[in-house]
Design a protein around this motif. Structure first.
Motif, PDB file in Angstrom:
ATOM      1  N   HIS A 409     -11.150  54.775 -28.338  1.00 41.90           N
ATOM      2  CA  HIS A 409     -10.418  54.262 -29.494  1.00 41.90           C
ATOM      3  C   HIS A 409      -9.016  54.861 -29.530  1.00 41.90           C
ATOM      4  O   HIS A 409      -8.815  55.976 -30.000  1.00 41.90           O
ATOM      5  CB  HIS A 409     -11.159  54.587 -30.795  1.00 41.90           C
ATOM      6  N   THR A 410      -8.039  54.114 -29.014  1.00 39.81           N
ATOM      7  CA  THR A 410      -6.633  54.512 -29.111  1.00 39.81           C
ATOM      8  C   THR A 410      -5.799  53.270 -29.386  1.00 39.81           C
ATOM      9  O   THR A 410      -6.236  52.140 -29.149  1.00 39.81           O
ATOM     10  CB  THR A 410      -6.131  55.181 -27.819  1.00 39.81           C
ATOM     11  N   ASN A 411      -4.573  53.474 -29.876  1.00 41.41           N
ATOM     12  CA  ASN A 411      -3.718  52.345 -30.238  1.00 41.41           C
ATOM     13  C   ASN A 411      -3.143  51.624 -29.026  1.00 41.41           C
ATOM     14  O   ASN A 411      -2.901  50.420 -29.061  1.00 41.41           O
ATOM     15  CB  ASN A 411      -2.569  52.802 -31.141  1.00 41.41           C
ATOM     16  N   ASP A 412      -2.860  52.374 -27.950  1.00 38.22           N
ATOM     17  CA  ASP A 412      -2.299  51.745 -26.757  1.00 38.22           C
ATOM     18  C   ASP A 412      -2.837  52.446 -25.520  1.00 38.22           C
ATOM     19  O   ASP A 412      -3.623  53.401 -25.606  1.00 38.22           O
ATOM     20  CB  ASP A 412      -0.767  51.745 -26.784  1.00 38.22           C
ATOM     21  N   ALA A 413      -2.429  51.972 -24.356  1.00 39.44           N
ATOM     22  CA  ALA A 413      -2.977  52.501 -23.113  1.00 39.44           C
ATOM     23  C   ALA A 413      -2.562  53.947 -22.868  1.00 39.44           C
ATOM     24  O   ALA A 413      -3.382  54.786 -22.470  1.00 39.44           O
ATOM     25  CB  ALA A 413      -2.543  51.610 -21.948  1.00 39.44           C
ATOM     26  N   ALA A 414      -1.290  54.258 -23.101  1.00 38.60           N
ATOM     27  CA  ALA A 414      -0.796  55.614 -22.835  1.00 38.60           C
ATOM     28  C   ALA A 414      -1.499  56.646 -23.707  1.00 38.60           C
ATOM     29  O   ALA A 414      -1.769  57.774 -23.264  1.00 38.60           O
ATOM     30  CB  ALA A 414       0.716  55.671 -23.052  1.00 38.60           C
ATOM     31  N   SER A 415      -1.827  56.271 -24.928  1.00 37.90           N
ATOM     32  CA  SER A 415      -2.514  57.208 -25.830  1.00 37.90           C
ATOM     33  C   SER A 415      -3.914  57.546 -25.344  1.00 37.90           C
ATOM     34  O   SER A 415      -4.469  58.588 -25.707  1.00 37.90           O
ATOM     35  CB  SER A 415      -2.598  56.622 -27.239  1.00 37.90           C
ATOM     36  N   GLY A 416      -4.491  56.678 -24.496  1.00 30.41           N
ATOM     37  CA  GLY A 416      -5.804  56.963 -23.939  1.00 30.41           C
ATOM     38  C   GLY A 416      -5.785  58.214 -23.076  1.00 30.41           C
ATOM     39  O   GLY A 416      -6.734  59.003 -23.069  1.00 30.41           O
ATOM     40  N   ILE A 417      -4.694  58.414 -22.341  1.00 31.64           N
ATOM     41  CA  ILE A 417      -4.580  59.590 -21.485  1.00 31.64           C
ATOM     42  C   ILE A 417      -4.473  60.855 -22.322  1.00 31.64           C
ATOM     43  O   ILE A 417      -5.166  61.851 -22.077  1.00 31.64           O
ATOM     44  CB  ILE A 417      -3.358  59.449 -20.543  1.00 31.64           C
ATOM     45  N   THR A 418      -3.613  60.826 -23.337  1.00 30.41           N
ATOM     46  CA  THR A 418      -3.448  62.022 -24.172  1.00 30.41           C
ATOM     47  C   THR A 418      -4.708  62.309 -24.985  1.00 30.41           C
ATOM     48  O   THR A 418      -5.010  63.462 -25.276  1.00 30.41           O
ATOM     49  CB  THR A 418      -2.236  61.864 -25.100  1.00 30.41           C
ATOM     50  N   ARG A 419      -5.476  61.257 -25.341  1.00 27.24           N
ATOM     51  CA  ARG A 419      -6.733  61.480 -26.058  1.00 27.24           C
ATOM     52  C   ARG A 419      -7.715  62.265 -25.187  1.00 27.24           C
ATOM     53  O   ARG A 419      -8.401  63.185 -25.661  1.00 27.24           O
ATOM     54  CB  ARG A 419      -7.347  60.137 -26.472  1.00 27.24           C
ATOM     55  N   ILE A 420      -7.780  61.926 -23.906  1.00 23.10           N
ATOM     56  CA  ILE A 420      -8.678  62.656 -22.997  1.00 23.10           C
ATOM     57  C   ILE A 420      -8.240  64.110 -22.871  1.00 23.10           C
ATOM     58  O   ILE A 420      -9.062  65.032 -22.896  1.00 23.10           O
ATOM     59  CB  ILE A 420      -8.697  61.981 -21.604  1.00 23.10           C
ATOM     60  N   LEU A 421      -6.929  64.318 -22.743  1.00 15.46           N
ATOM     61  CA  LEU A 421      -6.417  65.684 -22.642  1.00 15.46           C
ATOM     62  C   LEU A 421      -6.707  66.470 -23.916  1.00 15.46           C
ATOM     63  O   LEU A 421      -7.026  67.657 -23.876  1.00 15.46           O
ATOM     64  CB  LEU A 421      -4.910  65.661 -22.362  1.00 15.46           C
ATOM     65  N   ASP A 422      -6.614  65.787 -25.066  1.00  9.01           N
ATOM     66  CA  ASP A 422      -6.897  66.451 -26.349  1.00  9.01           C
ATOM     67  C   ASP A 422      -8.356  66.873 -26.463  1.00  9.01           C
ATOM     68  O   ASP A 422      -8.695  67.754 -27.269  1.00  9.01           O
ATOM     69  CB  ASP A 422      -6.531  65.528 -27.523  1.00  9.01           C
ATOM     70  N   MET A 423      -9.233  66.226 -25.695  1.00 10.08           N
ATOM     71  CA  MET A 423     -10.640  66.614 -25.706  1.00 10.08           C
ATOM     72  C   MET A 423     -10.873  67.957 -25.007  1.00 10.08           C
ATOM     73  O   MET A 423     -11.966  68.513 -25.066  1.00 10.08           O
ATOM     74  CB  MET A 423     -11.498  65.536 -25.025  1.00 10.08           C
TER      75      MET A 423
END
Length: 558
Positions: A409-423
């Motif tokens: 669940h992210t707003n755009d594709a690039a945010s998907g990468i930072t979401r994984i890093l935030d995990m």
């Protein structure tokens, strides 16, 4: 008529396919039991329109773009809707003892024989794309049903039907529930809402993502309808003070549906919401979801990689699961072992091993994923990555040679990468396993029968951060009007828009340096990625949707 092998040779001679691509399409056709033209389209080698026009030239059969043609309702009686759906055809006109039918597979001899037998007429063919024919079937046959049910004896249009009968007996409740489902499936609703109010009960359907009121019931009908639905769902009918969840199957006249139901106590009584999962929608083809040709080609390259993680991102209700199912249908073959863990299993896919999360039994995404790795999988689909443990297991699976699909669940594709890093996942693991992230949204399509050219409001382009004068000159824009066919909404159906981020060397370096999502997105755009807003605007310029829908996509990315 020429056979399919000769058609392939013709396409190669025209230099529309290479010899290697033809061989791959023939192999794909055999694996999936489809005709050659559909295989070529599903593989992304040619568009639907290209293959239809090429087939038209090869067979000397006329090509017709159905969206530019108005079909008279009287001709629909010649071919029953069931036959039209079975063969994906639609009659377009008749003259004397001849009927002309639009098809995407004019080599289907059985279809011609069946139509000739049913109609008692000679059959002429024109070629149209598969998508155009499917939309025409929905548009025209559904309009006929709707019109028949909303005209009085004098032929005058009347308002929405209202159920005024008080439902006090079980039989009446059963009839009412069956009626609701029949109507919901007929109009393509995704959800049914039964909502108690002070003096009556409101029934709303969610169609194309928008709730619309369809029925008003007397208050005395609420209890028997709720009880009937609870019995079907396996809920406790004696418990009305706490929320409950359930699920059931229902066989209707033309289809089988799965229903996920949820009850919720309110001050006016229990509210029931039922999500309808139509099994026929599980067989949707990837190329008909809304992909632009360039994105579809790159997506096909990613999903055929031997290992790695492929993510689909977007908010709830944006069509992520449908995209994943359509993707799995493309790469599914006898040589591949595909195993999924979902919450819940929405559609049953043929020859794919699907399992469902069961938290009460201790079967979470993490636990199931550990077990899947012992099932000798080639491809794994995890319904959603929600936490670090699941993400770590997915990465381990990718590192050990598996291709892993999931949603985030992210707003755009690039945010998907930072979401994984935030995990808390190490950046070098992310950069070495993530093959691509596909962000998506759903937009309503304008009704092809009543849409009208519209002068854009400059404020819309300003909201999209575009030059109004430049944007206005890049295409003709249309707006919704409303007619019988679209139930006066101005829209008919939905399709997705996509944003595909494929990490290049620069982006991989940025991941390792923990750069922000906006920095990664700028680099991806510089590398040729089209954003969701740009893809949505392109569909508006093509007359598929309205600028108001484009603006919704842009706002959802903020």
């Amino acid at each position: 008529m020429a056979n399919k092998k000769q058609l392939g040779e013709y396409i190669v001679e025209k230099k529309l396919l290479t010899r290697g691509q033809l061989d791959e399409a023939l192999h794909y056709r055999r694996d999936h039991n489809i005709y050659l033209g559909k295989a070529v389209v599903q593989l992304g080698f040619m568009s639907e329109e290209q293959i239809a026009k090429t087939l038209s030239e090869f067979l000397q059969v006329p090509y017709l773009k159905l969206s530019n043609y108005d079909i008279d309702s009287s001709v629909l009686k010649i071919v029953p809707e069931g036959t039209a759906q079975k063969f994906n055809i639609i009659p377009i006109f008749s003259l004397d003892k001849q009927v002309t039918v639009a098809t995407n597979d004019p080599l289907d001899v059985e279809m011609v024989d069946v139509v000739a037998e049913i109609s008692g007429m000679d059959v002429n063919l024109v070629i149209s794309t598969e998508s155009d024919i499917e939309r025409a079937i929905d548009l025209y046959y559904n309009a006929e049903k709707y019109q028949a049910k909303t005209e009085d004896e004098a032929g005058k249009m009347v308002g929405p039907r209202v159920i005024s009968k008080e439902l006090g007996e079980d039989q009446s409740a059963m009839e009412a529930v069956d009626l609701l489902f029949e109507e919901a499936v007929r109009i393509g609703a995704s959800d049914v809402h039964i909502e108690p109010r002070r003096n009556n009960v409101r029934v709303r359907f969610r169609v194309d993502g928008v709730l619309q009121e369809y029925y008003t019931l007397p208050k005395s009908s609420l209890a028997p309808i709720i009880s009937r639905t609870k019995v079907l769902s396996g809920m406790d009918i004696s418990e009305s003070r706490r929320p409950q969840d359930g699920r059931f199957h229902k066989d209707l006249s033309e289809t089988r549906i799965d229903v996920r139901s949820s009850s919720y106590p309110t001050t006016n009584g229990e509210k029931m919401v039922m999500r309808i999962l139509d099994q026929s929608k599980s067989k949707i083809d990837l190329h008909r979801l809304g992909f632009s040709p360039g994105i579809l080609e790159r997506w096909r390259q990613i999903i055929t990689m031997p290992n790695g993680i492929v993510l689909v991102s977007g908010p709830t209700g944006s069509g992520k699961t449908t995209t994943l199912y359509a993707t799995l249908n493309v790469i599914n073959s006898v040589e591949t072992n595909i195993v999924t863990i979902e919450d819940p299993v929405e559609y049953q896919l043929e020859n794919i091993n699907q399992a469902q999360v069961n938290t009460k039994a201790g079967v979470t995404f993490t636990v199931a994923l550990r077990s899947i790795l012992r099932q000798d999988p080639d491809i794994i689909m995890v319904g959603e990555i929600r936490d670090r443990d699941t993400m770590e297991l997915a990465i381990r699976s990718a590192l050990t040679g598996h291709l892993v699909f999931s949603t985030i669940h992210t707003n755009d594709a690039a945010s998907g990468i930072t979401r994984i890093l935030d995990m808390g996942i190490d950046s070098y693991l992310v950069s070495s396993t993530v093959r691509g992230i596909l962000a998506q949204r759903l937009m309503r399509r304008l009704c092809p029968r009543c849409k009208t050219p519209q002068k854009p409001d400059p404020a819309v382009f300003e909201a999209l951060k575009m030059d109004p004068k430049k944007a206005e000159g890049e295409g003709e824009y249309f707006g919704p009007v409303g007619c019988l066919h679209c139930k006066n909404t101005g829209y008919f159906g939905r399709e997705a828009v996509y944003e595909l981020l494929i990490p290049n060397e620069e982006i991989l370096g940025m991941i390792n340096e923990h750069k922000t999502a906006s920095e990664i997105k700028r680099e991806a755009i510089r590398n040729g990625m089209r954003t969701l807003a740009e893809e949505a605007l392109l569909k508006a310029q093509q007359g598929v949707t309205s600028l108001e829908e484009v603006l919704k996509v842009a706002v959802s990315m903020v």
